[in-house]
Write a protein that holds these residues in place. Sequence first.
Motif, mmCIF file in Angstrom:
data_model
loop_
_atom_site.group_PDB
_atom_site.id
_atom_site.type_symbol
_atom_site.label_atom_id
_atom_site.label_comp_id
_atom_site.label_asym_id
_atom_site.label_seq_id
_atom_site.Cartn_x
_atom_site.Cartn_y
_atom_site.Cartn_z
ATOM 1 N N ARG A 18 40.036 44.767 50.180
ATOM 2 C CA ARG A 18 41.267 44.018 49.947
ATOM 3 C C ARG A 18 42.276 44.254 51.073
ATOM 4 O O ARG A 18 42.289 45.288 51.722
ATOM 5 N N LEU A 45 39.312 48.955 46.040
ATOM 6 C CA LEU A 45 40.107 47.964 46.759
ATOM 7 C C LEU A 45 39.758 47.990 48.247
ATOM 8 O O LEU A 45 40.546 47.566 49.090
ATOM 9 N N GLY A 79 42.114 36.201 45.110
ATOM 10 C CA GLY A 79 42.715 37.440 44.643
ATOM 11 C C GLY A 79 42.086 38.029 43.396
ATOM 12 O O GLY A 79 41.261 37.412 42.707
ATOM 13 N N LEU A 134 44.308 49.027 53.599
ATOM 14 C CA LEU A 134 45.135 48.324 52.619
ATOM 15 C C LEU A 134 46.622 48.457 52.959
ATOM 16 O O LEU A 134 47.072 49.504 53.441
ATOM 17 N N ASP A 159 46.339 39.800 47.835
ATOM 18 C CA ASP A 159 45.037 39.458 47.250
ATOM 19 C C ASP A 159 44.644 40.439 46.143
ATOM 20 O O ASP A 159 43.536 40.362 45.609
ATOM 21 N N VAL A 160 45.553 41.360 45.805
ATOM 22 C CA VAL A 160 45.418 42.187 44.599
ATOM 23 C C VAL A 160 46.804 42.317 43.985
ATOM 24 O O VAL A 160 47.762 42.682 44.673
#
Length: 369
Positions: free
Chosen positions: A197, A194, A296, A221, A265-266
């Motif tokens: 992200r 991630l 996403g 994140l 977006d996750v």
Amino acid sequence: MLLTDWFFTRRDKLLGSPAFHQGVLRFPLTRWVARRRARELFDITAGFVYSQVLSACVQLDLFERLSAGPMTSVQLASDCAIPREGLVRLLDAAAELRLVQRWGRDAWRLGDLGAASRGSPGIAAMVRHHEFLYRDLADPLKLLQDRSQSALGEYWAYAAQPGRSEAQNAQRYSELMAQSQSFVADDVLAHCSLDSRRELLDVGGGSGVFAAEALRRFPGLRARVFDLPDVASLAAERFAREGLPARGSALGGDMFKDALPGGADVISLIRILHDHDDEPVMRLLRAARRAISPDGLLLIAEPMAETAAAPGVGAYFHLYLWAMRSGRPRSPQKIRQMLELAGFADVRERRTYQPLLVRVLTARPAAQE
């Protein structure tokens, strides 16, 4: 199809023939096949006994007692308040399963599987709560006919009745999941980076184990946990306790009734889908599609049916979730179909270290027509 049907009909007749079995056993080149099949059938027959040996060891804390080194059966019997004769019978059975091993004339120490279980804290917790499942499976036909009074369903009312928020029940569920969630988080995040992200929304994220691990691994994140209020408060406490409140937050709500928070977006669904039936799962996936950003990534991680590396996992979850009164194990192909119906595309499976415990699918929002 006709040829395939003929083949399986012929196979079934041969495998059901005592004369065929005798012939296979007597022929050196095929003897190993017959022995392997006999062993597999015996393991299925004796599986409940194996589980009860493990359960007794866990209830008596045998693995913890032996963790400091060998002990005699007299010492163990005294510590466990079990007659020595009965305890030795348990130890002999556990040794056959490599949970313990005999050491000298009358001493015992951890076996390799007993030692390994101490490195997986979630195992003991799962075994302890399995007493409810064993109670239900004492009469499997009764359970299949009517699961409305199942003991496991009462224990897991938090999952069986989505939206029901009782603090004690929700905390019990989250604590049990948290004990094994760290292993799942490590496996998932090792194979699904991630790093690029911005924000993670962990739906049904419980006490925040997965989100906290993601924050530690990816400094850029931010993360939000969305779960029932009694559970979300546990995640907020974890973020504060682990020094993550600036990047981690928790929101209370019902993922099956309330709109999911937007902007992430996750979106992760870690061991969520298999706990629920198809209709609520489709509602949840469509809600995730509405909430996720156009660029996403949806991340799904859970045990799945049709796992070649762990052929028994589907059988276990089929009956476990039936007794829980909610959910079913799904194959990756079935989840893919549900994702596409919900408006996702580019569904991919990511490799994991332990497919027995978790398999991972990712998907992206399909382009709007």
